[in-house]
Design a protein around this motif. Structure first.
Motif, PDB file in Angstrom:
ATOM      1  N   GLY A 104      80.970  54.966  33.147  1.00  0.00           N
ATOM      2  CA  GLY A 104      81.991  54.172  33.943  1.00  0.00           C
ATOM      3  C   GLY A 104      81.811  52.580  34.045  1.00  0.00           C
ATOM      4  N   ASP A 105      80.748  52.161  33.469  1.00  0.00           N
ATOM      5  CA  ASP A 105      80.393  50.669  33.524  1.00  0.00           C
ATOM      6  C   ASP A 105      81.780  49.906  33.095  1.00  0.00           C
ATOM      7  OD1 ASP A 105      78.144  52.203  32.916  1.00  0.00           O
ATOM      8  OD2 ASP A 105      77.177  50.467  32.909  1.00  0.00           O
ATOM      9  N   VAL A 106      82.383  50.339  31.995  1.00  0.00           N
ATOM     10  CA  VAL A 106      83.622  49.427  31.521  1.00  0.00           C
ATOM     11  C   VAL A 106      84.461  49.301  32.272  1.00  0.00           C
ATOM     12  CG1 VAL A 106      85.321  49.515  29.641  1.00  0.00           C
ATOM     13  CG2 VAL A 106      83.084  50.167  29.075  1.00  0.00           C
ATOM     14  N   TYR A 107      85.069  50.446  33.220  1.00  0.00           N
ATOM     15  CA  TYR A 107      86.112  50.366  34.127  1.00  0.00           C
ATOM     16  C   TYR A 107      85.551  49.852  35.550  1.00  0.00           C
ATOM     17  CZ  TYR A 107      89.118  53.206  31.064  1.00  0.00           C
ATOM     18  OH  TYR A 107      89.720  53.665  30.209  1.00  0.00           O
ATOM     19  N   ASP A 108      84.366  49.589  35.628  1.00  0.00           N
ATOM     20  CA  ASP A 108      83.547  49.033  36.937  1.00  0.00           C
ATOM     21  C   ASP A 108      83.919  47.532  36.453  1.00  0.00           C
ATOM     22  OD1 ASP A 108      82.140  48.188  38.900  1.00  0.00           O
ATOM     23  OD2 ASP A 108      80.563  49.566  38.634  1.00  0.00           O
ATOM     24  N   LYS A 133      94.945  43.598  42.986  1.00  0.00           N
ATOM     25  CA  LYS A 133      94.365  44.795  43.667  1.00  0.00           C
ATOM     26  C   LYS A 133      94.551  45.979  43.217  1.00  0.00           C
ATOM     27  CE  LYS A 133      92.410  41.457  46.224  1.00  0.00           C
ATOM     28  NZ  LYS A 133      91.160  41.068  45.953  1.00  0.00           N
ATOM     29  N   GLN A 134      95.791  46.196  42.591  1.00  0.00           N
ATOM     30  CA  GLN A 134      96.146  47.382  41.943  1.00  0.00           C
ATOM     31  C   GLN A 134      95.663  47.708  40.864  1.00  0.00           C
ATOM     32  OE1 GLN A 134      98.047  49.808  43.848  1.00  0.00           O
ATOM     33  NE2 GLN A 134      97.608  51.261  42.024  1.00  0.00           N
ATOM     34  N   GLY A 135      95.288  46.872  40.039  1.00  0.00           N
ATOM     35  CA  GLY A 135      94.304  47.148  38.707  1.00  0.00           C
ATOM     36  C   GLY A 135      93.182  47.555  39.084  1.00  0.00           C
ATOM     37  N   ALA A 136      92.471  46.806  40.155  1.00  0.00           N
ATOM     38  CA  ALA A 136      91.197  47.229  40.414  1.00  0.00           C
ATOM     39  C   ALA A 136      91.067  48.584  40.817  1.00  0.00           C
ATOM     40  CB  ALA A 136      90.576  46.146  41.543  1.00  0.00           C
ATOM     41  N   ILE A 137      92.194  48.903  41.857  1.00  0.00           N
ATOM     42  CA  ILE A 137      92.094  50.393  42.192  1.00  0.00           C
ATOM     43  C   ILE A 137      92.130  51.338  41.400  1.00  0.00           C
ATOM     44  CG2 ILE A 137      93.789  51.890  43.536  1.00  0.00           C
ATOM     45  CD1 ILE A 137      94.443  49.453  45.336  1.00  0.00           C
ATOM     46  N   GLU A 138      93.147  51.147  40.156  1.00  0.00           N
ATOM     47  CA  GLU A 138      93.335  52.070  39.276  1.00  0.00           C
ATOM     48  C   GLU A 138      92.140  52.229  38.277  1.00  0.00           C
ATOM     49  OE1 GLU A 138      96.614  50.550  37.256  1.00  0.00           O
ATOM     50  OE2 GLU A 138      98.044  51.333  38.490  1.00  0.00           O
ATOM     51  N   ALA A 139      91.248  51.074  38.237  1.00  0.00           N
ATOM     52  CA  ALA A 139      89.915  51.115  37.542  1.00  0.00           C
ATOM     53  C   ALA A 139      88.910  51.804  38.066  1.00  0.00           C
ATOM     54  CB  ALA A 139      89.534  49.561  37.257  1.00  0.00           C
ATOM     55  N   TYR A 140      88.650  51.643  39.599  1.00  0.00           N
ATOM     56  CA  TYR A 140      87.791  52.430  39.960  1.00  0.00           C
ATOM     57  C   TYR A 140      88.123  53.777  40.272  1.00  0.00           C
ATOM     58  CZ  TYR A 140      85.268  48.083  41.924  1.00  0.00           C
ATOM     59  OH  TYR A 140      84.679  47.154  42.072  1.00  0.00           O
ATOM     60  N   GLU A 141      89.491  54.283  40.184  1.00  0.00           N
ATOM     61  CA  GLU A 141      89.821  55.611  40.294  1.00  0.00           C
ATOM     62  C   GLU A 141      89.521  56.113  38.941  1.00  0.00           C
ATOM     63  OE1 GLU A 141      93.673  55.597  43.169  1.00  0.00           O
ATOM     64  OE2 GLU A 141      94.031  55.254  40.945  1.00  0.00           O
ATOM     65  N   LYS A 142      89.425  55.324  38.100  1.00  0.00           N
ATOM     66  CA  LYS A 142      88.902  55.920  36.548  1.00  0.00           C
ATOM     67  C   LYS A 142      87.597  56.279  36.564  1.00  0.00           C
ATOM     68  CE  LYS A 142      90.194  56.823  32.252  1.00  0.00           C
ATOM     69  NZ  LYS A 142      91.291  57.999  31.977  1.00  0.00           N
ATOM     70  N   VAL A 143      86.976  55.449  36.988  1.00  0.00           N
ATOM     71  CA  VAL A 143      85.436  55.725  37.316  1.00  0.00           C
ATOM     72  C   VAL A 143      85.172  56.933  37.903  1.00  0.00           C
ATOM     73  CG1 VAL A 143      83.004  54.898  38.284  1.00  0.00           C
ATOM     74  CG2 VAL A 143      84.948  53.023  37.305  1.00  0.00           C
ATOM     75  N   LEU A 154      83.041  60.080  36.514  1.00  0.00           N
ATOM     76  CA  LEU A 154      81.955  60.923  37.294  1.00  0.00           C
ATOM     77  C   LEU A 154      82.293  62.410  37.108  1.00  0.00           C
ATOM     78  CD1 LEU A 154      81.076  58.172  39.854  1.00  0.00           C
ATOM     79  CD2 LEU A 154      79.798  58.820  37.578  1.00  0.00           C
ATOM     80  N   ARG A 155      83.710  62.636  37.438  1.00  0.00           N
ATOM     81  CA  ARG A 155      83.684  64.142  37.775  1.00  0.00           C
ATOM     82  C   ARG A 155      84.085  64.698  36.556  1.00  0.00           C
ATOM     83  NH1 ARG A 155      89.715  63.974  39.468  1.00  0.00           N
ATOM     84  NH2 ARG A 155      89.829  64.066  37.163  1.00  0.00           N
ATOM     85  N   ASP A 156      84.562  64.459  35.442  1.00  0.00           N
ATOM     86  CA  ASP A 156      85.033  65.073  34.119  1.00  0.00           C
ATOM     87  C   ASP A 156      83.830  65.151  33.302  1.00  0.00           C
ATOM     88  OD1 ASP A 156      87.414  65.400  35.324  1.00  0.00           O
ATOM     89  OD2 ASP A 156      88.405  63.925  34.116  1.00  0.00           O
ATOM     90  N   ASP A 157      83.043  63.836  33.297  1.00  0.00           N
ATOM     91  CA  ASP A 157      81.917  63.722  32.212  1.00  0.00           C
ATOM     92  C   ASP A 157      80.669  63.963  32.767  1.00  0.00           C
ATOM     93  OD1 ASP A 157      84.459  62.905  31.012  1.00  0.00           O
ATOM     94  OD2 ASP A 157      83.406  61.272  29.807  1.00  0.00           O
ATOM     95  N   TRP A 158      80.479  63.954  33.911  1.00  0.00           N
ATOM     96  CA  TRP A 158      79.052  64.235  34.653  1.00  0.00           C
ATOM     97  C   TRP A 158      79.127  64.986  35.631  1.00  0.00           C
ATOM     98  CZ3 TRP A 158      75.577  61.980  31.529  1.00  0.00           C
ATOM     99  CH2 TRP A 158      76.056  61.024  30.825  1.00  0.00           C
ATOM    100  N   ASP A 159      80.296  65.785  35.925  1.00  0.00           N
ATOM    101  CA  ASP A 159      80.362  66.666  36.999  1.00  0.00           C
ATOM    102  C   ASP A 159      79.901  66.358  38.565  1.00  0.00           C
ATOM    103  OD1 ASP A 159      80.913  69.421  37.840  1.00  0.00           O
ATOM    104  OD2 ASP A 159      79.069  70.160  37.452  1.00  0.00           O
ATOM    105  N   LEU A 160      80.127  65.057  38.570  1.00  0.00           N
ATOM    106  CA  LEU A 160      79.754  64.398  40.071  1.00  0.00           C
ATOM    107  C   LEU A 160      81.038  64.142  40.871  1.00  0.00           C
ATOM    108  CD1 LEU A 160      77.196  61.748  38.826  1.00  0.00           C
ATOM    109  CD2 LEU A 160      76.679  63.763  40.166  1.00  0.00           C
ATOM    110  N   THR A 161      80.952  64.947  41.967  1.00  0.00           N
ATOM    111  CA  THR A 161      82.434  64.890  42.780  1.00  0.00           C
ATOM    112  C   THR A 161      81.728  64.494  44.346  1.00  0.00           C
ATOM    113  OG1 THR A 161      81.727  67.202  43.564  1.00  0.00           O
ATOM    114  CG2 THR A 161      83.435  66.687  41.733  1.00  0.00           C
ATOM    115  N   GLU A 162      80.635  64.232  44.576  1.00  0.00           N
ATOM    116  CA  GLU A 162      80.231  63.676  45.912  1.00  0.00           C
ATOM    117  C   GLU A 162      78.596  63.123  45.699  1.00  0.00           C
ATOM    118  OE1 GLU A 162      79.725  67.199  48.319  1.00  0.00           O
ATOM    119  OE2 GLU A 162      78.038  68.081  46.907  1.00  0.00           O
TER     120      GLU A 162
END
Length: 342
Positions: A286-290, A302-312, A316-324
């Motif tokens: 997620g470093d790139v989108y961070d 701000k909207q671009g930042a929101i979308e990038a953090y949402e991508k992180v 985390l969810r799809d590639d690392w199975d981290l949801t919490e």
């Protein structure tokens, strides 16, 4: 189950307890205790703390937890990244120090101890920063609070005596001499040499590394040396050469993006970060989108930042199975704060 029952029986006999007396202490029937010991059933999980207390043993002793089980548990605690409770920290520290005396486990446990203490240090740094900020709300002109905040959040310092890395440089000079074929050792060495502007030594270290491993990092460190020397044109040339020679290496684009960001060339940084993101394969980081999010925030998008953090969060969810957990919660909090600003 039968093995567990035998352990209960052995610990009971060691304490000179009858089945009836143990049952009385636990508020169960003697028949229940008999079934545990023969392996016909197991005690309810809620009874385990009382059972271990009645038998005069720890839960680890009751279950005969293996060294590997302890280490796996501690490793998971450290990897989680959350601030450890005092109880968890003491448990991990005690076990790791004990295992450091076992030859086969010593190297692994020393590494884990180092990571454990770094986790603790970061936790205290965060606490220190929070206290300093609160103190500045009350006494905005108090120098001690500013100094504590800078130290806790790694703020820049101008005092050479306090900021030079000579002891670390000396260590890595010896390290690469001892391990000349380990290419990554030269990277740590050059990092501190460049930070202290010892550029001739950094160039010499780079030449030695290139003889061991010639990849995109060689061009990157040439660029870093040029930046430290104040040669922007040479830095740009080296970075361009890096992505030209290694166009499929996503980290090369990411590093050039970082270089643009260091020079406040934010549009160029975003372009390179997006190239890096497009070249990542799963499992992605997620470093790139961070980085995209932080650049967008600096630029006021701000909207671009929101979308990038949402991508992180998505990665985390799809590639690392981290949801919490603390990592996910941190990004969700960033999104929340940005949405409030929008």
């Amino acid at each position: 189950m039968e093995h567990f029952g035998k352990r209960i029986k052995n610990f009971r006999l060691r304490r000179d307890l009858t089945q009836e007396r143990l049952a009385e202490l636990l508020g169960v029937s003697a028949q229940a205790v008999s079934k545990w010991e023969t392996g016909a059933s197991c005690p309810d999980i809620s009874l385990l703390p009382q059972l271990s207390a009645a038998l005069g043993v720890t839960l680890d002793e009751l279950f005969a937890t293996s060294d590997e089980t302890h280490l796996a548990r501690i490793d998971q605690m450290i990897e989680d990244g959350s601030a450890l409770s005092e109880e968890d920290f003491r448990y991990a520290e005690k076990r790791l120090r004990e295992y450091c005396t076992k030859g086969a486990l010593r190297g692994r446990c020393l590494t884990m101890l180092a990571e454990l203490y770094v986790n603790r240090a970061e936790h205290y740094q965060n606490l220190a920063a929070d206290c300093a900020r609160q103190g500045l709300e009350i006494e905005p002109e108090k120098k001690a609070n500013h100094a504590a905040l800078f130290r806790a959040m790694n703020g820049p310092m101008t005092d050479w005596c306090a900021t030079n890395h000579t002891p670390l440089i000396d260590y890595y000079a010896g390290f690469v001499a001892k391990h000349p074929d380990y290419s990554l050792g030269y990277l740590w060495y050059m990092d501190v040499l460049i930070a202290d502007r010892r550029l001739d030594e950094a160039r010499a270290a780079l030449d030695r590394m290139r003889a061991v491993r010639d990849d995109y990092r060689c061009e990157l460190y040439l660029a870093m040396i040029a930046r430290a020397a104040g040669d922007r044109a040479e830095e740009a040339r080296c970075l361009d050469e890096m992505v030209k020679k290694y166009p499929d290496e996503w980290v090369a684009w990411f590093e050039r993006g970082d270089a643009h960001a260091h020079h406040a060339e934010y549009e160029k940084a975003l372009a390179d970060y997006r190239e890096a993101a497009a070249r990542q394969e799963k499992p992605r980081l997620g470093d790139v989108y961070d980085s995209i999010a932080q650049v967008c925030d600096v630029m006021g998008d701000k909207q671009g930042a929101i979308e990038a953090y949402e991508k992180v969060v998505e990665i985390l969810r799809d590639d690392w199975d981290l949801t919490e957990g603390e990592t996910v919660d941190g990004y969700l909090e960033n999104i929340k704060q940005l949405k409030e600003k929008v």
